[in-house]
Design a protein around this motif. Structure first.
Motif, PDB file in Angstrom:
ATOM      1  N   GLY A 120     -10.765   1.900  -7.763  1.00 20.41           N
ATOM      2  CA  GLY A 120     -12.177   1.625  -7.980  1.00 20.41           C
ATOM      3  C   GLY A 120     -12.979   1.369  -6.724  1.00 20.41           C
ATOM      4  N   ALA A 121     -12.358   1.481  -5.562  1.00 21.06           N
ATOM      5  CA  ALA A 121     -13.047   1.197  -4.297  1.00 21.06           C
ATOM      6  C   ALA A 121     -13.155   2.459  -3.443  1.00 21.06           C
ATOM      7  CB  ALA A 121     -12.299   0.113  -3.521  1.00 21.06           C
ATOM      8  N   ALA A 122     -14.219   2.523  -2.669  1.00 16.27           N
ATOM      9  CA  ALA A 122     -14.440   3.656  -1.769  1.00 16.27           C
ATOM     10  C   ALA A 122     -13.796   3.377  -0.415  1.00 16.27           C
ATOM     11  CB  ALA A 122     -15.928   3.923  -1.615  1.00 16.27           C
ATOM     12  N   ASP A 123     -12.506   3.007  -0.445  1.00 16.88           N
ATOM     13  CA  ASP A 123     -11.754   2.693   0.764  1.00 16.88           C
ATOM     14  C   ASP A 123     -10.432   3.453   0.751  1.00 16.88           C
ATOM     15  OD1 ASP A 123     -13.565   0.667   1.752  1.00 16.88           O
ATOM     16  OD2 ASP A 123     -12.754  -0.677   0.222  1.00 16.88           O
ATOM     17  N   ASP A 124      -9.961   3.808   1.939  1.00 18.40           N
ATOM     18  CA  ASP A 124      -8.629   4.386   2.049  1.00 18.40           C
ATOM     19  C   ASP A 124      -7.597   3.290   1.782  1.00 18.40           C
ATOM     20  OD1 ASP A 124      -9.759   6.827   2.744  1.00 18.40           O
ATOM     21  OD2 ASP A 124      -9.515   6.508   4.895  1.00 18.40           O
ATOM     22  N   LEU A 125      -6.385   3.703   1.473  1.00 20.05           N
ATOM     23  CA  LEU A 125      -5.281   2.783   1.208  1.00 20.05           C
ATOM     24  C   LEU A 125      -4.379   2.749   2.426  1.00 20.05           C
ATOM     25  CD1 LEU A 125      -3.522   1.140  -0.890  1.00 20.05           C
ATOM     26  CD2 LEU A 125      -2.462   3.322  -1.450  1.00 20.05           C
ATOM     27  N   THR A 126      -3.937   1.560   2.827  1.00 24.52           N
ATOM     28  CA  THR A 126      -2.987   1.436   3.923  1.00 24.52           C
ATOM     29  C   THR A 126      -1.672   0.911   3.362  1.00 24.52           C
ATOM     30  OG1 THR A 126      -4.750   0.971   5.503  1.00 24.52           O
ATOM     31  CG2 THR A 126      -2.515   0.334   6.150  1.00 24.52           C
ATOM     32  N   ILE A 127      -0.614   1.682   3.571  1.00 25.79           N
ATOM     33  CA  ILE A 127       0.721   1.231   3.181  1.00 25.79           C
ATOM     34  C   ILE A 127       1.299   0.535   4.401  1.00 25.79           C
ATOM     35  CG2 ILE A 127       3.030   1.939   2.443  1.00 25.79           C
ATOM     36  CD1 ILE A 127       1.667   4.383   1.088  1.00 25.79           C
ATOM     37  N   ASP A 128       1.524  -0.776   4.277  1.00 17.24           N
ATOM     38  CA  ASP A 128       1.990  -1.579   5.412  1.00 17.24           C
ATOM     39  C   ASP A 128       3.136  -2.504   5.017  1.00 17.24           C
ATOM     40  OD1 ASP A 128       0.594  -3.362   3.865  1.00 17.24           O
ATOM     41  OD2 ASP A 128      -0.773  -4.003   5.441  1.00 17.24           O
ATOM     42  N   LEU A 129       3.902  -2.084   4.032  1.00 14.59           N
ATOM     43  CA  LEU A 129       5.053  -2.848   3.558  1.00 14.59           C
ATOM     44  C   LEU A 129       6.301  -1.996   3.731  1.00 14.59           C
ATOM     45  CD1 LEU A 129       6.179  -5.333   1.994  1.00 14.59           C
ATOM     46  CD2 LEU A 129       5.705  -4.058  -0.101  1.00 14.59           C
ATOM     47  N   ASN A 130       7.256  -2.473   4.491  1.00 14.19           N
ATOM     48  CA  ASN A 130       8.485  -1.717   4.719  1.00 14.19           C
ATOM     49  C   ASN A 130       9.170  -1.369   3.409  1.00 14.19           C
ATOM     50  OD1 ASN A 130       8.137  -1.865   7.483  1.00 14.19           O
ATOM     51  ND2 ASN A 130       9.576  -3.539   7.768  1.00 14.19           N
ATOM     52  N   GLY A 131       9.540  -0.099   3.251  1.00 12.48           N
ATOM     53  CA  GLY A 131      10.253   0.350   2.064  1.00 12.48           C
ATOM     54  C   GLY A 131       9.398   0.501   0.818  1.00 12.48           C
ATOM     55  N   ALA A 132       8.091   0.466   0.966  1.00 20.08           N
ATOM     56  CA  ALA A 132       7.196   0.560  -0.190  1.00 20.08           C
ATOM     57  C   ALA A 132       7.343   1.904  -0.904  1.00 20.08           C
ATOM     58  CB  ALA A 132       5.742   0.372   0.242  1.00 20.08           C
ATOM     59  N   ILE A 133       7.219   1.860  -2.217  1.00 22.08           N
ATOM     60  CA  ILE A 133       7.151   3.062  -3.043  1.00 22.08           C
ATOM     61  C   ILE A 133       5.845   2.941  -3.819  1.00 22.08           C
ATOM     62  CG2 ILE A 133       8.184   4.391  -4.903  1.00 22.08           C
ATOM     63  CD1 ILE A 133      10.893   3.142  -4.090  1.00 22.08           C
ATOM     64  N   VAL A 134       4.901   3.813  -3.511  1.00 20.59           N
ATOM     65  CA  VAL A 134       3.568   3.735  -4.108  1.00 20.59           C
ATOM     66  C   VAL A 134       3.354   4.954  -5.000  1.00 20.59           C
ATOM     67  CG1 VAL A 134       1.094   3.663  -3.623  1.00 20.59           C
ATOM     68  CG2 VAL A 134       2.689   2.476  -2.106  1.00 20.59           C
ATOM     69  N   THR A 135       3.080   4.695  -6.269  1.00 23.66           N
ATOM     70  CA  THR A 135       2.766   5.759  -7.212  1.00 23.66           C
ATOM     71  C   THR A 135       1.278   5.692  -7.517  1.00 23.66           C
ATOM     72  OG1 THR A 135       4.976   5.626  -8.170  1.00 23.66           O
ATOM     73  CG2 THR A 135       3.286   6.757  -9.470  1.00 23.66           C
ATOM     74  N   LEU A 136       0.578   6.791  -7.288  1.00 26.69           N
ATOM     75  CA  LEU A 136      -0.863   6.884  -7.532  1.00 26.69           C
ATOM     76  C   LEU A 136      -1.106   7.818  -8.710  1.00 26.69           C
ATOM     77  CD1 LEU A 136      -1.616   7.363  -3.801  1.00 26.69           C
ATOM     78  CD2 LEU A 136      -2.571   5.487  -5.110  1.00 26.69           C
ATOM     79  N   ILE A 137      -1.912   7.369  -9.664  1.00 22.16           N
ATOM     80  CA  ILE A 137      -2.273   8.179 -10.831  1.00 22.16           C
ATOM     81  C   ILE A 137      -3.781   8.312 -10.858  1.00 22.16           C
ATOM     82  CG2 ILE A 137      -2.214   8.353 -13.351  1.00 22.16           C
ATOM     83  CD1 ILE A 137       0.318   6.615 -13.265  1.00 22.16           C
ATOM     84  N   TYR A 138      -4.268   9.535 -10.980  1.00 18.58           N
ATOM     85  CA  TYR A 138      -5.709   9.762 -11.043  1.00 18.58           C
ATOM     86  C   TYR A 138      -6.204   9.474 -12.457  1.00 18.58           C
ATOM     87  CZ  TYR A 138     -10.325  11.668 -10.409  1.00 18.58           C
ATOM     88  OH  TYR A 138     -11.690  11.799 -10.350  1.00 18.58           O
ATOM     89  N   THR A 139      -7.233   8.615 -12.567  1.00 19.91           N
ATOM     90  CA  THR A 139      -7.724   8.173 -13.875  1.00 19.91           C
ATOM     91  C   THR A 139      -9.137   8.647 -14.193  1.00 19.91           C
ATOM     92  OG1 THR A 139      -8.577   6.097 -12.960  1.00 19.91           O
ATOM     93  CG2 THR A 139      -6.298   6.092 -13.770  1.00 19.91           C
ATOM     94  N   GLY A 140      -9.749   9.397 -13.314  1.00 23.59           N
ATOM     95  CA  GLY A 140     -11.125   9.850 -13.528  1.00 23.59           C
ATOM     96  C   GLY A 140     -12.064   9.224 -12.517  1.00 23.59           C
TER      97      GLY A 140
END
Length: 110
Positions: free
Chosen positions: A80-100
């Motif tokens: 919901g934000a107009a910001d880029d995402l920063t992955i800064d956690l070692n070993g992170a697994i990030v799943t992104l789903i487009y919702t509209g």
């Protein structure tokens, strides 16, 4: 119905080994290795997306806290934000789903 990673974890998924700037496509499972340097993964252009489109990013190098992985939104919102995402956690697994257009990409798992 969008294009998404199946519950079996294999149908429709394309595994990508990435260690530098990359333009993601729907159904990518990105094995992101930032041991050499921080880099950016750009999400698909917002006008090409369908609800439930999915992308997964895995910090396989376990150094995202030192060498961040930036996820560029490419016109769509992230959580919901107009910001880029920063992955800064070692070993992170990030799943992104487009919702509209209202919320854009939603982080479904970290």
């Amino acid at each position: 119905m969008g294009r998404y990673i199946s519950t079996t974890g294999t149908a429709g998924v394309v595994i990508r080994d990435v260690s530098t700037t990359y333009q993601a496509v729907v159904n990518d499972r990105i094995l992101a290795n930032s041991t050499g340097a921080a880099f950016t993964i750009t999400l698909p252009l917002s006008t090409s997306l369908l609800n439930n489109d999915t992308i997964q990013i895995i910090d396989v190098g376990f150094v995202a806290a030192t060498n961040n992985i930036t996820v560029a939104r490419n016109g769509a919102l992230i959580n919901g934000a107009a910001d880029d995402l920063t992955i800064d956690l070692n070993g992170a697994i990030v799943t992104l789903i487009y919702t509209g257009v209202s919320y854009g990409w939603v982080v479904a798992a970290v």
